[in-house]
Design an enzyme around this catalytic site. Structure first.
Site, short mmCIF file in Angstrom:
data_model
loop_
_atom_site.label_atom_id
_atom_site.label_comp_id
_atom_site.label_asym_id
_atom_site.label_seq_id
_atom_site.Cartn_x
_atom_site.Cartn_y
_atom_site.Cartn_z
N GLY A 1 11.62 1.81 2.85
CA GLY A 1 10.91 0.30 2.51
C GLY A 1 9.58 0.30 1.95
CD GLU A 2 6.75 -3.00 -1.15
OE1 GLU A 2 7.52 -3.70 -1.27
OE2 GLU A 2 5.84 -3.13 -2.10
CE LYS B 1 7.33 -1.00 -4.29
NZ LYS B 1 6.16 -1.08 -5.18
N GLY B 2 8.46 3.82 0.08
CA GLY B 2 9.25 5.19 0.27
C GLY B 2 10.66 4.93 0.36
CE LYS C 1 8.43 2.54 8.91
NZ LYS C 1 7.99 3.85 8.98
CG ASP D 1 10.52 13.00 8.20
OD1 ASP D 1 10.24 14.11 7.25
OD2 ASP D 1 10.47 12.01 7.75
CB ILE E 1 -1.07 -0.10 1.08
CG1 ILE E 1 -0.30 -0.28 2.49
CG2 ILE E 1 -2.07 -0.95 1.03
CD1 ILE E 1 -1.19 0.03 3.83
C1 C9U Z 1 3.36 4.94 3.22
C2 C9U Z 1 3.25 5.57 4.69
N1 C9U Z 1 2.64 4.88 5.58
C3 C9U Z 1 1.44 4.30 5.57
C4 C9U Z 1 1.43 3.51 7.01
C5 C9U Z 1 2.53 3.64 7.23
N2 C9U Z 1 3.40 4.13 6.38
C6 C9U Z 1 3.33 2.74 8.38
C7 C9U Z 1 4.06 3.50 9.16
N3 C9U Z 1 4.63 2.78 10.33
C8 C9U Z 1 4.38 1.25 10.24
C9 C9U Z 1 3.47 0.79 9.59
C10 C9U Z 1 2.75 1.29 8.54
C11 C9U Z 1 0.31 2.98 7.42
N4 C9U Z 1 -0.80 2.90 6.46
C12 C9U Z 1 -2.08 2.66 6.54
N5 C9U Z 1 -3.04 2.36 5.97
C13 C9U Z 1 -3.10 2.74 4.77
C14 C9U Z 1 -4.42 2.42 4.12
C15 C9U Z 1 -4.57 2.75 2.53
C16 C9U Z 1 -3.29 3.39 1.85
C17 C9U Z 1 -2.23 3.50 2.57
C18 C9U Z 1 -2.10 3.24 3.90
N6 C9U Z 1 -3.43 3.53 0.76
C19 C9U Z 1 -2.45 4.06 -0.17
C20 C9U Z 1 -3.07 4.96 -1.46
N7 C9U Z 1 -3.34 3.81 -2.37
C21 C9U Z 1 -4.67 3.33 -1.58
C22 C9U Z 1 -4.28 2.75 -0.38
N8 C9U Z 1 -2.41 2.18 8.18
C23 C9U Z 1 -1.48 2.21 8.96
C24 C9U Z 1 -0.09 2.53 8.51
#
Ligand code: C9U
Length: 483
Positions: free
Chosen positions: A193-194, A189-190, A208, A309, A187
């Site tokens: 990582g992913e 990338k940065g 992550k 950040d 969902i």
């Molecule tokens: C990419 C940034 N990021 C998102 C999450 C995290 N980083 C993260 C940070 N630390 C630990 C674990 C994870 C994150 N994202 C979600 N939910 C989420 C739901 C949908 C999307 C992105 C993230 N979309 C992106 C665009 N396309 C549709 C789906 N929940 C928790 C952490």
């Protein structure tokens, strides 16, 4: 004596020795360990049985930490013993479950564990003390034998991780969680990582996966999440961290709550906020930051933490409209007893677009913790600006500005340090405040607050606690007016 080859160990049990065909033995890497475990397992009939496994562990800290970590109580009572003095030395190991571990009802496997019964805690403390003394003795002996040598990768797990203290689950429980994860889809990338949507026992979680080059970020973030009293409804909920792999390959994972609305950056692309939604969102982010920045005194107190950040991509939107702050790979803590900033051993710097003028001018005093908090407040001001653009307020309620990153109109998409310096420091520019914002008290109030957050002179900026209090008061007044 350091052997130039690994040692042979007895290998038994499906989980420890999946391909146990090699005559029931395995060979460790150089300086690895043999281990033997005993664990209580529940049979399908609901009976409790003892299961024994044996096998090989990796060298140095990672293997040693596993040997040490399992001496504290876990969900499945389990005890591990390790040896490395001779081939098949684990044949003579006879790990036993202490009486308080066997037959004890295991605590529920919840992200936020409840307080353990006092007896168990006392017993655990006793065992932890013995384990600590034994570990210290073993370390001393190993050090004497090995002489001085640099630590070898993979790095030791953060101390809080292995001890089960702080805000996290005990290490073995975290490891169990990590093993039970099923990845669903990528969902995000940065540069770190992913991020994956995954399932753990039917529940959605976010995982992550760090690039191998980002070990310092994983280590730091894991450490920060497990800081005492770190849990807060506006800080992303930590579930587990794990590192796995061999000497040449490692995978570092961080497992957290999943929020389906994604990051604030994603969400604001399409969402239009009404003033109460804007206030809820702004108040929640400021509350998360105020909690992070706050130090709580006492034996079980919380150190002050600066994020370094803050940006809309590092903030998640929850289903209730509140936000949660994430990504602590760059964070710094203030160690009050030593009056010292514990700078992360990490060369990574924050996101250029959100860097405060003193960061861009390279005048920020890294030994002054307050300076990091002030730099966070500048970035927060920019995030509040991103939110306000999406708030429909005033007579023509549907009129909102399209989503935009701060300084989108004056710097290129991936601005350089010099691009940002020219705009923010040399020209002293800040994001424009549209005149329509003055039409709604909530947006106008936020516009005034953000300007006080992004002031050129750091000590003049508002603190997170001040912004939080002002918004709380405003919210209360507004509720009266809105009815
Ligand atoms: C990419 C940034 N990021 C998102 C999450 C995290 N980083 C993260 C940070 N630390 C630990 C674990 C994870 C994150 N994202 C979600 N939910 C989420 C739901 C949908 C999307 C992105 C993230 N979309 C992106 C665009 N396309 C549709 C789906 N929940 C928790 C952490």
């Amino acid at each position: 004596m350091r052997l130039s080859r690994g040692i042979d160990c007895e290998c038994a049990g499906a989980s420890a020795c999946p391909d146990g065909s090699n005559n029931g033995t395995c060979t460790t890497q150089v300086n690895g360990y043999c281990f033997a475990t005993v664990e209580e397992v529940e049979t399908e009939a609901g009976l409790v049985e003892l299961e024994r496994t044996a096998g090989c562990l990796p060298p140095d800290e990672s293997g040693f930490m596993q040997c040490k970590s399992s001496q504290v109580p876990h969900r499945h009572p389990k005890v591990i013993e390790c040896c490395n003095e001779s081939d098949l030395c684990n044949r003579r190991l006879q790990p036993r479950l202490p009486p308080y571990l066997s037959g004890t009802e295991p605590p529920a496997l919840e992200p936020a564990p409840g307080p353990a019964p006092s007896l168990l805690v006392a017993a655990a403390l006793g065992v932890a003390l013995v384990a600590f003394l034994a570990a210290a003795l073993l370390l001393c002996r190993r050090r004497r034998r090995a002489g001085k040598r640099p630590p070898s990768p993979p790095a030791a797990l953060p101390a809080d991780l292995s001890s089960g203290s702080g805000s996290g689950l005990p290490l073995l429980v975290q490891r169990t969680v990590a093993k039970q994860i099923q990845m669903v889809e990528s969902i995000g990338k940065g540069r770190y990582g992913e991020v994956w949507l995954a399932r753990w026992r039917g529940e959605r979680v976010a995982v992550k996966v760090f690039f191998t080059t980002e070990e310092a970020s994983w280590f730091r973030e894991t450490e920060i999440y497990q800081t005492v009293l770190m849990r807060h409804e506006n800080i992303l909920g930590f579930i587990a961290a794990d590192i796995k792999g061999t000497g040449s390959w490692t995978q570092m994972l961080l497992i957290t709550d999943y929020h389906e609305r994604g990051s604030l950056h994603d969400y604001l692309q399409t969402a239009v906020l009404d003033p109460p939604a804007l206030l809820t969102m702004a108040y929640s982010v400021v509350s998360g930051l105020a909690h992070l920045h706050m130090d709580i005194f006492g034996t079980k107190g919380k150190p002050a933490i600066a994020h370094r950040d803050i940006k809309s991509k590092n903030i998640l939107v929850k289903r209730n409209g509140q936000c949660a702050i994430a990504d602590f790979g760059l964070a710094v803590r203030f160690v009050a007893e030593r009056d010292e900033v514990d700078i992360a051993p990490n060369t990574r710097v924050g996101t250029r677009r959100y860097m405060a003028p003193e960061v861009l001018a390279e005048t920020l005093q890294v030994t002054d913790f307050e300076a990091f908090k002030m730099a966070d407040m500048y970035s927060l001001g920019l995030v509040l600006w991103e939110m306000c653009r999406r708030c429909a307020a005033g007579d023509r309620a549907q009129q909102v500005e399209p989503y935009a990153l701060p300084y989108h109109d004056v710097v290129p998409p991936d601005p350089s340090f010099d691009d940002m310096h020219a705009v923010v420091v040399a020209r002293g520019m800040r994001p424009p405040i549209p005149s329509r914002w003055a039409k709604h008290p909530a947006v106008a109030a936020l516009a005034a607050l953000m300007a006080e957050c992004w002031h050129h002179n750091p000590p003049v900026r508002l603190t997170a606690l001040r912004v939080k209090k002002t918004l709380a008061k405003f919210h209360a007044d507004c509720d009266v007016k809105l009815v």
